[in-house]
Write a protein that holds these residues in place. Structure first.
Motif, short mmCIF file in Angstrom:
data_model
loop_
_atom_site.label_atom_id
_atom_site.label_comp_id
_atom_site.label_asym_id
_atom_site.label_seq_id
_atom_site.Cartn_x
_atom_site.Cartn_y
_atom_site.Cartn_z
N PHE A 265 0.82 -1.21 0.00
CA PHE A 265 0.00 0.00 0.00
C PHE A 265 0.86 1.26 0.00
O PHE A 265 0.44 2.30 -0.48
N LYS A 266 2.08 1.15 0.53
CA LYS A 266 3.01 2.27 0.49
C LYS A 266 3.88 2.22 -0.77
O LYS A 266 4.27 3.25 -1.30
N LEU A 267 4.16 1.02 -1.24
CA LEU A 267 4.99 0.87 -2.43
C LEU A 267 4.24 1.24 -3.71
O LEU A 267 4.83 1.76 -4.66
N VAL B 229 -4.09 1.38 -5.32
CA VAL B 229 -5.02 1.12 -4.23
C VAL B 229 -6.42 1.62 -4.60
O VAL B 229 -6.59 2.73 -5.11
N GLU B 230 -7.42 0.78 -4.36
CA GLU B 230 -8.82 1.16 -4.52
C GLU B 230 -9.62 0.57 -3.36
O GLU B 230 -9.07 -0.18 -2.56
N GLN B 231 -10.89 0.92 -3.28
CA GLN B 231 -11.70 0.43 -2.18
C GLN B 231 -12.68 -0.65 -2.66
O GLN B 231 -13.26 -0.52 -3.74
N ILE C 14 -19.46 -7.26 5.88
CA ILE C 14 -18.39 -7.70 6.77
C ILE C 14 -17.41 -6.54 6.98
O ILE C 14 -16.99 -6.27 8.10
N ALA C 15 -17.07 -5.86 5.89
CA ALA C 15 -16.19 -4.68 5.95
C ALA C 15 -16.45 -3.83 4.71
O ALA C 15 -16.55 -4.36 3.60
N THR C 16 -16.56 -2.53 4.89
CA THR C 16 -16.78 -1.62 3.76
C THR C 16 -15.57 -0.70 3.61
O THR C 16 -14.85 -0.44 4.57
N LYS C 17 -15.37 -0.24 2.40
CA LYS C 17 -14.26 0.66 2.08
C LYS C 17 -12.91 0.09 2.49
O LYS C 17 -12.09 0.77 3.10
N VAL C 18 -12.72 -1.17 2.17
CA VAL C 18 -11.44 -1.83 2.45
C VAL C 18 -10.46 -1.43 1.36
O VAL C 18 -10.75 -1.57 0.17
N HIS C 19 -9.31 -0.93 1.75
CA HIS C 19 -8.28 -0.60 0.78
C HIS C 19 -7.70 -1.89 0.23
O HIS C 19 -7.33 -2.79 0.99
N LEU D 13 -5.38 -7.02 0.79
CA LEU D 13 -6.31 -6.24 1.61
C LEU D 13 -5.55 -5.60 2.76
O LEU D 13 -4.70 -6.23 3.39
N GLN D 14 -5.87 -4.35 3.06
CA GLN D 14 -5.21 -3.65 4.16
C GLN D 14 -5.83 -4.09 5.49
O GLN D 14 -7.03 -3.89 5.71
#
Length: 125
Positions: free
Chosen positions: A8-10, A15-17, A33-38, A65-66
């Motif tokens: 995610f830094k490299l 990166v998208e959601q 379960i999870a929204t807006k996951v990078h 996934l982040q």
């Protein structure tokens, strides 16, 4: 100085959601379960037919996934994500069939969760 194994830094422009959902029986709304996951999606395609036309697209997608965007229970046990659905910003859905940890072994930190997911076309069980 060591290079951090954090995709995610490299690769910030990749990166998208996405949303991770659980489908339920017909007529019942899916559970978030999870929204807006990078996520970083490694796109590829393949077919079950080699001519100019194709029968179906069968390519598995690879997602990073982040962890900070996921509930703790799934960060501690990524295998619990298997069977859930990833929904992209384009509305495409993929069912998770493989999950693993992306640990930085030098730093001892979880940098990402890696999952493989198959294209999925249903909206309920």
């Amino acid at each position: 100085m060591s290079v951090k194994a954090d995709p995610f830094k490299l690769f910030p422009k990749q990166v998208e959601q996405v949303n991770i959902i659980k489908y339920r029986a017909a007529g019942l709304q899916p559970v978030d379960i999870a929204t807006k996951v990078h996520a970083i999606i490694k796109r590829a395609t393949s077919s079950d037919q080699t001519s100019a036309e194709y029968g179906s697209r069968t390519a598995t997608r690879h997602f990073h996934l982040q962890p900070i965007d996921l509930p703790t229970e799934y960060v501690e046990d990524p295998e619990a994500l298997i069977g859930f659905i990833i929904k992209t910003r384009e509305g495409r859905t993929y069912q998770i069939n493989d999950a693993s940890r992306g640990d930085d072994m030098i730093e001892g930190e979880l940098r990402f969760i890696s999952v493989y997911a198959q294209p999925y076309g249903r909206t309920s069980l």
